[in-house]
Design a protein around this motif. Sequence first.
Motif, PDB file in Angstrom:
ATOM      1  N   ARG A 125      30.186  56.605 -51.327  1.00  0.00           N
ATOM      2  CA  ARG A 125      29.526  56.836 -50.064  1.00  0.00           C
ATOM      3  C   ARG A 125      28.894  58.237 -49.891  1.00  0.00           C
ATOM      4  O   ARG A 125      28.788  58.786 -48.755  1.00  0.00           O
ATOM      5  N   ARG A 126      28.991  59.080 -51.015  1.00  0.00           N
ATOM      6  CA  ARG A 126      28.502  60.446 -50.852  1.00  0.00           C
ATOM      7  C   ARG A 126      27.195  60.663 -50.180  1.00  0.00           C
ATOM      8  O   ARG A 126      26.932  61.793 -49.504  1.00  0.00           O
ATOM      9  N   TRP A 171      35.714  64.854 -42.763  1.00  0.00           N
ATOM     10  CA  TRP A 171      35.134  63.361 -43.571  1.00  0.00           C
ATOM     11  C   TRP A 171      36.097  62.957 -44.418  1.00  0.00           C
ATOM     12  O   TRP A 171      36.509  61.550 -44.289  1.00  0.00           O
ATOM     13  N   LEU A 172      36.776  63.405 -45.322  1.00  0.00           N
ATOM     14  CA  LEU A 172      37.903  63.016 -46.134  1.00  0.00           C
ATOM     15  C   LEU A 172      38.991  62.482 -45.427  1.00  0.00           C
ATOM     16  O   LEU A 172      39.785  61.500 -45.564  1.00  0.00           O
ATOM     17  N   THR A 187      40.800  57.486 -51.422  1.00  0.00           N
ATOM     18  CA  THR A 187      39.851  58.299 -50.223  1.00  0.00           C
ATOM     19  C   THR A 187      38.920  58.872 -51.393  1.00  0.00           C
ATOM     20  O   THR A 187      37.658  58.807 -50.867  1.00  0.00           O
ATOM     21  N   ALA A 210      34.816  58.096 -50.938  1.00  0.00           N
ATOM     22  CA  ALA A 210      34.013  59.257 -50.763  1.00  0.00           C
ATOM     23  C   ALA A 210      33.119  59.330 -51.677  1.00  0.00           C
ATOM     24  O   ALA A 210      31.735  59.663 -51.497  1.00  0.00           O
ATOM     25  N   ALA A 220      33.767  69.138 -46.222  1.00  0.00           N
ATOM     26  CA  ALA A 220      33.893  67.862 -46.338  1.00  0.00           C
ATOM     27  C   ALA A 220      35.374  67.574 -45.907  1.00  0.00           C
ATOM     28  O   ALA A 220      35.751  66.186 -45.874  1.00  0.00           O
ATOM     29  N   PHE A 231      27.240  61.145 -46.321  1.00  0.00           N
ATOM     30  CA  PHE A 231      27.843  62.523 -45.773  1.00  0.00           C
ATOM     31  C   PHE A 231      26.837  63.187 -44.807  1.00  0.00           C
ATOM     32  O   PHE A 231      25.488  63.178 -45.117  1.00  0.00           O
ATOM     33  N   ILE A 254      38.423  59.244 -43.803  1.00  0.00           N
ATOM     34  CA  ILE A 254      38.418  58.152 -44.865  1.00  0.00           C
ATOM     35  C   ILE A 254      40.036  57.805 -45.120  1.00  0.00           C
ATOM     36  O   ILE A 254      40.276  56.645 -45.140  1.00  0.00           O
TER      37      ILE A 254
END
Length: 197
Positions: free
Chosen positions: A56-57, A70-71, A49, A53, A67, A60, A74
């Motif tokens: 792909r930061r 979002w995390l 994860t 992340a 976050a 965001f 994922i």
Amino acid sequence: MTTDAEIIRLSLARPQEFAALFDRHAVAVGHYARRLVGADAGDDVVSETFLVAFRRRADFDFSHESALPWLLGIATRLAHRSRAAEARRWRVLQASARVAVETAVSDIEAAAERADASSRLRALVPRIRRLSDDDRDTLLLAAWGDLTTEQIATALGVPVGTVWSRLNRIRRKLRMEDPIAGDQDQEENDGRAHVRA
């Protein structure tokens, strides 16, 4: 205090800054992932994860301060990639129900309550298993991820109204086959108008 969005923005120029995001959310993501797929696979999901992340930061949504949704989104998608993860998830759930029943309890009333809870949990497992993937993910993010409706929407990339609709549908499905809950619902709803979500 620095927001998650600020940490991620800083990490675009200074990648080492991303470590602060791991320090802040690894425990929460770990708890969620381990409940989702079991202890061994959960550790792998946590590592992957944060790797995803980090890569792909730049994607965001910086309008969100936290976050964590979002995390967890994922982590949810990563868990879906493995069929074995699904099997492990239910084995862990069933094992925890067996442990609750087998635990020696001196208080008779407490023992009866545990047996009843364990019986209800065992009855819920096949009904939860029959839920669609979308409904099951929504339920687990609420129950195990402890996310708000808005955070679940962010994690799954759907509107908040969709999350409300799914949660209402899940409650109805899980109560339909439970005669005790059905009786309670009838008592609570007597004389009240039914409102559709």
